[in-house]
Motif scaffolding. Structure first.
Motif, short mmCIF file in Angstrom:
data_model
loop_
_atom_site.label_atom_id
_atom_site.label_comp_id
_atom_site.label_asym_id
_atom_site.label_seq_id
_atom_site.Cartn_x
_atom_site.Cartn_y
_atom_site.Cartn_z
N GLN A 90 55.72 19.80 26.36
CA GLN A 90 56.70 18.96 26.36
C GLN A 90 57.20 17.83 25.86
O GLN A 90 58.04 17.27 25.87
N VAL A 91 56.15 16.30 26.33
CA VAL A 91 55.68 15.53 25.86
C VAL A 91 56.17 15.32 24.48
O VAL A 91 56.83 14.63 24.04
N VAL A 92 55.09 16.33 23.60
CA VAL A 92 54.76 16.80 21.79
C VAL A 92 56.43 16.12 21.78
O VAL A 92 56.64 15.87 20.44
N GLY A 93 56.54 17.77 22.37
CA GLY A 93 58.57 17.94 21.87
C GLY A 93 59.93 17.14 21.85
O GLY A 93 59.91 16.55 20.87
N ASP A 94 59.79 16.00 23.14
CA ASP A 94 60.25 14.76 23.03
C ASP A 94 60.32 13.39 22.13
O ASP A 94 60.97 13.17 21.80
N THR A 95 59.11 13.27 21.51
CA THR A 95 59.31 13.15 21.14
C THR A 95 58.81 12.89 19.18
O THR A 95 59.86 11.80 19.13
N ILE A 96 59.39 13.69 19.58
CA ILE A 96 60.08 15.22 17.87
C ILE A 96 61.43 15.36 17.75
O ILE A 96 61.29 16.07 16.70
N MET A 97 61.95 14.97 19.61
CA MET A 97 63.10 15.79 19.52
C MET A 97 62.84 17.56 18.97
O MET A 97 64.18 17.96 18.57
N ALA A 98 62.40 18.18 19.53
CA ALA A 98 61.91 19.71 19.02
C ALA A 98 61.84 20.50 20.88
O ALA A 98 61.19 19.69 21.87
N ASP A 99 62.21 21.70 21.22
CA ASP A 99 61.98 22.64 22.78
C ASP A 99 60.36 22.86 22.70
O ASP A 99 59.80 22.70 21.82
N LYS A 100 59.78 22.36 23.54
CA LYS A 100 58.74 23.22 23.82
C LYS A 100 58.55 24.55 23.33
O LYS A 100 57.31 24.40 22.95
N SER A 101 59.44 25.45 23.54
CA SER A 101 58.58 26.84 23.16
C SER A 101 58.91 26.44 21.39
O SER A 101 57.64 26.81 20.64
#
Length: 194
Positions: A90-101
């Motif tokens: 989730q954190v990685v997704g938030d940094t690049i604006m992508a969903d966790k899935s």
């Protein structure tokens, strides 16, 4: 409260309300970051990241740009960021604006491609001539006779697993996997054991 949620999902007329698709600008950080900044975030410099992108491109590239597909570069950077930080998807997704899935799928796909390339990069000497060459290299480098490999281990930090969680806590109190690797006199990895 449940009725309010139902109205938010279905709308006033009972038809499902679709959220509008949002397309984010996912421009590559490779252009904006210097080598030190890249190493701090991804554990690789520009040349290393570009090398990885080059060897996985054919297997990760989407045939079309339909649905705003992630570029190979972004897929590799997502996976490297996850490997380097050991943080939540989730954190990685938030940094690049992508969903966790999306992050989860990308990490799995990149990991599978990289692991399929292991035989190209991890080798063990199979004949006497190769072993003698390595022994001579260790002797010339450090004066060690008869050495065919240098071995070391490290703990790779991981998220706490849900199954057998206590088995993954190391002596320093954090969750990790113990990894051991063997290399030759030129620092080529011979065999890794997890």
């Amino acid at each position: 409260m449940a009725m309010n949620l139902l109205f938010d999902i279905l709308g006033e007329e009972g038809n499902r309300v679709r959220r509008p698709r949002v397309h984010y600008d996912r421009s590559s950080p490779l252009a904006d970051l210097n080598d030190d900044q890249l190493r701090a975030r991804y554990r690789f410099g520009r040349a290393g990241i570009e090398f990885i992108i080059g060897i996985v491109r054919d297997r990760l590239e989407y045939p079309t740009k339909r649905s705003n597909a992630l570029s190979v570069e972004m897929q590799v950077l997502i996976a490297l960021r996850f490997y380097a930080t050991g943080t939540f998807q989730q954190v990685v997704g938030d940094t690049i604006m992508a969903d966790k899935s999306t992050v989860s799928r990308v990490i799995r796909k990149v990991s599978e491609v990289l692991s399929s390339l292991i035989p190209q990069f991890i080798k063990w000497p199979v004949n006497r001539q190769d072993k003698l060459k390595i022994q001579q290299g260790f002797y010339q480098h450090g004066g060690f006779p008869g050495v065919v490999g240098s071995i070391d281990g490290t703990h790779i930090r991981i998220q706490a697993p849900t199954k057998d969680e206590p088995n993954f806590v190391n002596r320093k109190g954090y969750h990790s996997i113990n990894v051991q690797a063997v290399c030759d006199h030129e620092e080529n990895i011979g065999q890794s054991i997890i």
